[in-house]
Design a protein around this motif. Structure first.
Motif, PDB file in Angstrom:
ATOM      1  N   ARG A  21     -34.307  42.286   0.105  1.00 50.26           N
ATOM      2  CA  ARG A  21     -34.749  40.980  -0.647  1.00 50.26           C
ATOM      3  C   ARG A  21     -33.726  40.526   0.119  1.00 50.26           C
ATOM      4  O   ARG A  21     -32.616  40.624   0.110  1.00 50.26           O
ATOM      5  N   LEU A  22     -34.832  39.242   0.838  1.00 55.05           N
ATOM      6  CA  LEU A  22     -33.569  37.527   0.428  1.00 55.05           C
ATOM      7  C   LEU A  22     -35.024  36.542   0.028  1.00 55.05           C
ATOM      8  O   LEU A  22     -35.940  36.507  -0.209  1.00 55.05           O
ATOM      9  N   LEU A  60     -42.649  21.571   0.883  1.00 55.74           N
ATOM     10  CA  LEU A  60     -42.010  20.913  -0.333  1.00 55.74           C
ATOM     11  C   LEU A  60     -42.046  22.240  -1.323  1.00 55.74           C
ATOM     12  O   LEU A  60     -40.996  22.365  -1.411  1.00 55.74           O
ATOM     13  N   GLU A  61     -43.336  22.579  -1.084  1.00 50.17           N
ATOM     14  CA  GLU A  61     -42.995  23.915  -2.238  1.00 50.17           C
ATOM     15  C   GLU A  61     -42.967  24.639  -1.811  1.00 50.17           C
ATOM     16  O   GLU A  61     -41.700  25.271  -2.293  1.00 50.17           O
ATOM     17  N   SER A  65     -38.545  27.438  -3.339  1.00 55.12           N
ATOM     18  CA  SER A  65     -37.305  29.176  -3.436  1.00 55.12           C
ATOM     19  C   SER A  65     -38.843  29.678  -2.757  1.00 55.12           C
ATOM     20  O   SER A  65     -40.315  30.002  -2.747  1.00 55.12           O
ATOM     21  N   GLN A  66     -38.105  30.781  -1.425  1.00 60.26           N
ATOM     22  CA  GLN A  66     -38.824  31.415  -0.385  1.00 60.26           C
ATOM     23  C   GLN A  66     -38.281  32.844  -0.615  1.00 60.26           C
ATOM     24  O   GLN A  66     -37.026  33.614  -0.506  1.00 60.26           O
TER      25      GLN A  66
END
Ligand SMILES: [Zn+2]
Length: 98
Positions: A21-22, A60-61, A65-66
């Protein structure tokens, strides 16, 4: 029953499954733009900055966080944890170019 396959080599996975998980997020907290900052001058500044950086609204969204999630087989897992950012692989590439 859920069936998993290794996201690296594609091999079907049994119980011996490793999950990567990243989470990638900016350290400069773009969410800190408060409403008080949003007067016209600031909006223009922000818009100019955003144009410079060429961020669309969607991008931008994504800046906030990704998260990524990968399933790995034991073999790919042991390779992954040795070099998660593939820096060794890149270094080897650079060397071979010289
Ligand atoms: Zn694998």
């Amino acid at each position: 029953m859920l069936h998993f396959s290794c996201d690296s080599c594609g091999q079907p996975l049994d119980d011996q499954r490793f999950v990567v998980r990243l989470e990638v997020f900016p350290a400069f907290e773009p969410a800190e733009v408060s409403e008080a900052d949003l007067d016209v001058d600031h909006l223009q500044e922000i818009a100019a900055e955003l144009t410079e950086l060429e961020f669309s609204g969607e991008e931008l969204e994504e800046l906030h966080s990704q998260t990524f999630r990968y399933d790995l087989c034991p073999r790919c897992h042991s390779q992954y944890v040795k070099d998660p950012l593939r820096r060794d692989a890149l270094r080897r590439l650079n060397f071979s170019e010289n």
